[in-house]
Design a protein around this motif. Structure first.
Motif, mmCIF file in Angstrom:
data_model
loop_
_atom_site.group_PDB
_atom_site.id
_atom_site.type_symbol
_atom_site.label_atom_id
_atom_site.label_comp_id
_atom_site.label_asym_id
_atom_site.label_seq_id
_atom_site.Cartn_x
_atom_site.Cartn_y
_atom_site.Cartn_z
ATOM 1 N N UNK A 1 5.220 -1.192 -5.005
ATOM 2 C CA UNK A 1 3.886 -1.376 -4.392
ATOM 3 C C UNK A 1 3.088 0.168 -4.960
ATOM 4 N N UNK A 2 3.845 1.123 -4.432
ATOM 5 C CA UNK A 2 3.298 2.381 -4.636
ATOM 6 C C UNK A 2 3.440 2.706 -6.307
ATOM 7 N N UNK A 3 4.521 2.353 -6.964
ATOM 8 C CA UNK A 3 4.458 2.772 -8.513
ATOM 9 C C UNK A 3 3.278 2.181 -9.008
ATOM 10 N N UNK A 4 2.769 0.972 -8.625
ATOM 11 C CA UNK A 4 2.021 0.272 -9.492
ATOM 12 C C UNK A 4 0.708 0.287 -8.754
ATOM 13 N N UNK A 5 0.221 0.966 -7.651
ATOM 14 C CA UNK A 5 -0.892 0.790 -6.987
ATOM 15 C C UNK A 5 -2.144 1.129 -7.856
ATOM 16 N N UNK A 6 -2.104 2.206 -8.664
ATOM 17 C CA UNK A 6 -3.164 2.483 -9.540
ATOM 18 C C UNK A 6 -3.316 1.248 -10.520
ATOM 19 N N UNK A 7 -2.491 0.683 -11.269
ATOM 20 C CA UNK A 7 -2.686 -0.458 -11.944
ATOM 21 C C UNK A 7 -3.093 -1.754 -11.165
ATOM 22 N N UNK B 1 -6.541 -3.523 -12.627
ATOM 23 C CA UNK B 1 -6.605 -4.824 -12.916
ATOM 24 C C UNK B 1 -6.892 -5.807 -11.980
ATOM 25 N N UNK B 2 -7.188 -5.421 -10.771
ATOM 26 C CA UNK B 2 -7.640 -6.121 -9.567
ATOM 27 C C UNK B 2 -6.810 -7.330 -9.442
ATOM 28 N N UNK B 3 -5.442 -7.208 -9.505
ATOM 29 C CA UNK B 3 -4.345 -7.880 -9.314
ATOM 30 C C UNK B 3 -3.036 -7.222 -8.956
ATOM 31 N N UNK B 4 -2.023 -7.664 -8.292
ATOM 32 C CA UNK B 4 -0.836 -7.009 -8.173
ATOM 33 C C UNK B 4 0.145 -6.990 -9.321
ATOM 34 N N UNK B 5 0.807 -6.284 -9.504
ATOM 35 C CA UNK B 5 1.951 -6.370 -10.652
ATOM 36 C C UNK B 5 3.185 -7.420 -10.304
ATOM 37 N N UNK B 6 3.109 -7.944 -11.108
ATOM 38 C CA UNK B 6 4.376 -9.046 -11.206
ATOM 39 C C UNK B 6 5.550 -8.508 -10.539
ATOM 40 N N UNK C 1 4.772 -0.877 6.139
ATOM 41 C CA UNK C 1 5.677 -0.292 5.289
ATOM 42 C C UNK C 1 5.182 -0.405 3.930
ATOM 43 N N UNK C 2 4.789 -1.519 3.482
ATOM 44 C CA UNK C 2 4.249 -1.857 2.253
ATOM 45 C C UNK C 2 3.081 -1.154 1.915
ATOM 46 N N UNK C 3 2.177 -1.187 2.707
ATOM 47 C CA UNK C 3 0.781 -0.629 3.026
ATOM 48 C C UNK C 3 0.811 0.785 2.789
ATOM 49 N N UNK C 4 1.823 1.473 3.130
ATOM 50 C CA UNK C 4 1.759 2.865 2.969
ATOM 51 C C UNK C 4 2.100 3.326 1.285
ATOM 52 N N UNK C 5 2.350 2.030 0.625
ATOM 53 C CA UNK C 5 2.466 2.489 -0.693
ATOM 54 C C UNK C 5 1.337 1.799 -1.550
ATOM 55 N N UNK C 6 0.854 0.421 -1.012
ATOM 56 C CA UNK C 6 -0.278 0.004 -1.546
ATOM 57 C C UNK C 6 -0.685 -0.922 -0.710
ATOM 58 N N UNK C 7 -2.219 -0.830 -0.159
ATOM 59 C CA UNK C 7 -2.759 -1.740 1.047
ATOM 60 C C UNK C 7 -2.912 -3.076 0.364
ATOM 61 N N UNK C 8 -3.286 -3.209 -0.933
ATOM 62 C CA UNK C 8 -3.445 -4.558 -1.455
ATOM 63 C C UNK C 8 -2.089 -5.224 -1.320
ATOM 64 N N UNK C 9 -1.122 -4.891 -1.733
ATOM 65 C CA UNK C 9 0.304 -5.503 -1.847
ATOM 66 C C UNK C 9 0.586 -5.733 -0.307
ATOM 67 N N UNK C 10 0.458 -5.007 0.582
ATOM 68 C CA UNK C 10 0.452 -5.394 1.996
ATOM 69 C C UNK C 10 -0.334 -6.443 2.583
ATOM 70 N N UNK C 11 -1.519 -6.365 1.988
ATOM 71 C CA UNK C 11 -2.406 -7.509 2.542
ATOM 72 C C UNK C 11 -1.869 -9.085 1.964
ATOM 73 N N UNK C 12 -1.798 -8.814 0.593
ATOM 74 C CA UNK C 12 -1.122 -10.289 0.107
ATOM 75 C C UNK C 12 0.335 -10.480 0.833
#
Length: 417
Positions: free
Chosen positions: A31-37, A41-46, A82-93
């Motif tokens: 999640x942290x690595x791909x947070x900018x993408x 892209x307005x979607x999580x990385x696969x 824990x995931x939200x520290x890398x990317x809040x969007x990933x944690x939300x999903x």
């Protein structure tokens, strides 16, 4: 890393299982690595979506009869933070995919079989605001309409969509399970924060829904018992829902504090004692608020994981969630206003966290006005000779719409955000 001193996942229902720490850590790193993408892209990385699934988010509340975990709110809160520290969007999903598995446990057994016969790792996106039209047929309903704010829908296998029966059928709100393949996604998510959630609009046109793929919203709201439902399923929706919405914001606020602290430590070396003291105060007050929010949310999770609860508990958890998101928003806002950046040449980490936390704070489930009214009513109704408050809560915005810009830092500690 700057963390709360309280122990993680300290309140778990007997028999509950924490999500595997190593798998959650892998999802957080992706999640942290791909947070900018994801934001772009307005979607999580696969990869991130796959690792969230492998970490157990999706199956967390799925009934054990279908291979699920029947887990706890405390475990999901900590994993999502824990995931939200890398990317809040990933944690939300991840948190919502878990929560929606709990919703789907309200389907009749045949409906659950349609979803989980092959695997408990079925991603479900849901929109619980009633929309569209459900026309009764001999075998069920024909569902048509548009539902905005379907978080994580790009990766969903199934959808849960709320609609209202015709008045002649009772006018009750029902939830319908629809295969994702039968829906069209409209690219409508343009929020300022939480961009990676991909909370777009789903459209269905005259999709047949058999009776066993529907349940009454009132049962979910009340936490009604039923065949095959474990204690984690028979929890009133508002007892646990708000704290899971806060989990990604908790992770983002922790990350903002850690990143800001690195930059502030470098800047403080070149400041006068008075200016350095201002940074010290910002750090201390913001850390206080973030840790206080964490303690409040873990307390709320303990209550949601308990075997019994009262209407006061439901109202108290709503109040706690609204208070916690206020604390987190003010803490991150204060950090952002100092202008300190951990890496001036890189992405504005604190700014991104601020946008994400503010967007979460705009969710209708976390609005302080309604939470305060409901809590006061629950308290006053239990006191003899004291009538309930004759107050009507103000209208609230649609889910996931960003909160209006306001001066969060300077407001009173308990002001609504």
């Amino acid at each position: 890393m700057i963390q709360s001193q309280s122990s993680p996942a300290g309140h778990q229902r007997t028999g509950g299982h924490a999500l595997p720490p190593a798998a959650v850590a892998s999802a957080a790193r992706s999640a942290a690595v791909h947070t900018d993408g994801a934001e772009r892209e307005r979607r999580l990385h696969e990869e991130t979506a796959g690792l969230l699934t492998r970490a157990g988010f999706v199956r967390h509340f799925v009934p054990r009869a279908w291979g699920g975990t029947e887990g706890t709110y405390a475990a999901l809160l900590d994993a999502a933070a824990t995931v939200g520290a890398g990317c809040a969007s990933a944690a939300w999903c991840g948190a919502l995919w878990g929560a929606h598995g709990r919703f789907a446990a309200y389907l009749p057994p045949d409906g659950q079989r349609d979803l989980w016969a092959a695997s408990p790792d079925v991603r479900i996106s849901a929109v619980m605001s009633a929309s569209g039209e459900a026309r009764p047929t001999r075998d069920g309903w024909l569902l048509s309409g548009a539902w905005p704010y379907a978080s994580g829908v790009a990766f969903a296998d199934w959808l849960l969509l709320a609609s209202t029966e015709p008045v002649e059928q009772g006018g009750r709100c029902r939830v319908f399970a629809v295969p994702r393949a039968r829906a069209t996604i409209l690219d409508t998510w343009r929020a300022d924060g939480m961009r990676g959630t991909g909370s777009h609009t789903v459209v269905v046109e005259s999709v047949p829904v058999p009776r066993h793929r529907s349940f009454l919203m009132a049962d979910l709201t009340a936490g009604a018992p039923g065949p095959g439902r474990a204690s984690c399923h028979t929890v009133p929706a508002e007892l646990g829902g708000g704290l899971l919405f806060c989990a990604p914001a908790l992770g983002a606020a922790r990350h903002a504090l850690e990143a800001w602290s690195r930059g502030a430590a470098r800047r403080a070396r070149d400041l006068s004692d008075a200016d350095a003291l201002r940074l010290h105060r910002v750090l201390a007050v913001s850390a206080d608020e973030i840790e206080a929010a964490q303690l409040l949310l873990r307390d709320a999770a303990q209550r949601a994981d308990a075997d019994t609860w009262t209407e006061r508990d439901v109202a108290r958890n709503r109040r706690i969630a609204a208070s916690a998101i206020g604390l987190l928003a003010r803490a991150v806002e204060r950090l952002h206003r100092t202008g300190v950046r951990p890496n001036p040449a890189g992405p504005d980490v604190v700014g991104r966290c601020r946008r994400d936390v503010r967007t979460v704070a705009g969710h209708r489930m976390l609005r302080r006005e309604r939470a305060a009214v409901d809590y006061a009513r629950s308290v006053f109704s239990e006191l003899s000779d004291v009538p309930a408050l004759p107050v009507t809560a103000p209208a609230v915005p649609a889910p996931s719409v960003p909160a209006p810009a306001r001066d969060l830092t300077l407001e009173a500690p308990h002001a609504d955000i």
